[in-house]
Design an enzyme around this catalytic site. Sequence first.
Site, short mmCIF file in Angstrom:
data_model
loop_
_atom_site.label_atom_id
_atom_site.label_comp_id
_atom_site.label_asym_id
_atom_site.label_seq_id
_atom_site.Cartn_x
_atom_site.Cartn_y
_atom_site.Cartn_z
CE LYS A 63 46.79 -17.93 -4.04
NZ LYS A 63 45.36 -17.76 -4.30
CB THR A 80 32.95 -40.44 -11.26
OG1 THR A 80 33.85 -41.54 -11.07
CG2 THR A 80 32.53 -40.39 -12.72
CB SER A 110 47.81 -12.94 -3.06
OG SER A 110 48.37 -12.91 -1.76
CB THR A 152 -0.94 0.01 1.22
OG1 THR A 152 -1.84 -1.09 1.13
CG2 THR A 152 -1.74 1.30 1.29
CB THR A 190 -2.60 -1.62 -2.66
OG1 THR A 190 -2.51 -0.23 -2.34
CG2 THR A 190 -1.23 -2.26 -2.56
CG ASN A 191 -5.13 -5.55 -1.80
OD1 ASN A 191 -4.07 -5.05 -1.45
ND2 ASN A 191 -6.15 -5.71 -0.98
#
Length: 468
Positions: free
Chosen positions: A328, A191, A322, A105, A145-146
């Site tokens: 890195k 796997t 890093s 609302t 509003t609804n």
Amino acid sequence: MKEIHLAMGRIEKDFLGSIELSDSELYGIHTKRAQENFNVSKEPVDSDLIKAMVMVKKACAIANFEVGLLDKTRKDAIVFACDQILEGKYLDQFVVDKFQGGAGTSTNMNVNEVIANIALISMGRKPGEYEVIHPIDHVNMSQSTNDVYPTALRIATIWNVRELSEEIAELQKSLQKKEHEFEDVIKAGRTQLQDALPVTLGQEFGAYAQAISRDRWRLYKVEERLRVINIGATAVGNATNAPLKYIFKVTEILRDLTKIGLARSDYLMDATQNADVFVECSGLLKALAVNLSKIANDLRLLSSGPNTGFNEINLPPVQAGSSIMPGKVNPVIPELINTIAFQVMANDFAITLAAQAGQLELNAFLPLISKNILESLKILKNGIRIFRKQCIDGITANREKCLEYAKKTPAIAAALIDKIGYDKAAEVAKKAILEGKQVIEVVKEQNIMDENQAEKILDPFEFVKFKE
């Protein structure tokens, strides 16, 4: 319409009392109270939802005029105000926090008041002269509003679903391109993170493309449910204060304005109180997030190293990794995708809780659903674009490392089962592992079969050929 000039400060009243508003505040007393009551995140309602609500207001004003409920002067002023907002103006006037009580609302009133005051100023009037154009009596005419809020949320969701779908399609293309680029890169399959039968790197990327393709299709289909709207339902779904001619007219006008195939729900009360379509849509976003996160996890593993990990692929270096280890480079883009995926999954849980918490004729927690589903759509859209451009498109393969692993995997002993049986093949695999040898070397040492035959059936490339 006249050029807009801001008026001096004003006092607005409601049944709770009065509030002073400044020259720059084009919203009114209801918005001001909501701004004070819901000062939580300091972030306003999503602008796409605001624009969708404004588009609904424009359609309602036109429909009310065409059925004789609203005069032309007020209609023109309201439409002008809506068009100003849809052009991107006055978005700073929508100040209600995205976290709010009241089923939306406060957002609806924020929209009503801003439209009314822009319309008033365009007519040469002052903000707050609501006897001329009233936020509720005129801007909110034949509405609640609804029905406005759920209708606008569906429209805003469709806009974002379509944009996300375009990004998913581009990601699918990029993955398919890598599928073809890496179709001859033989590598060890894995796997449960243990050595398995050989595959190609292209096949792995092809599997990613298939998963993303399903996500794209699922989102395409959910739009069918999102297009069903409840405008005209008003407060509880029984269309109080909304004439039948208006209900049919406003849907038609809104369909034309949005260029979306919107359809009026054949059971307005259902569309007013139930939010399951947003749970469905969010669930599909969660499924997409799961697939994206799995792909990101795989890329982090495959690129791990460079000297102590898998090192089968190279991700594009995008930033130093890093502050203490020179040189890195970290897989920050896949990590970003993981982060986005986690947030989407969390948003989905919040949407689930909010949707099931609806009671009887209304769900009071639609603003929370709105906040989370629009956020998920946007971060997925933006994240996928970054993933594609700054990661997927620039991936390269370490072909020699992949082939080395393919030859080393003891799982290729599976090709011996038909020749020497499972138990004997297992012994060969075990010996290869213990002695750090390839399976082919053990087979030759033990003279298990003809060398030419062994080399043929244990060639890693034989495992990835299509078998008819």
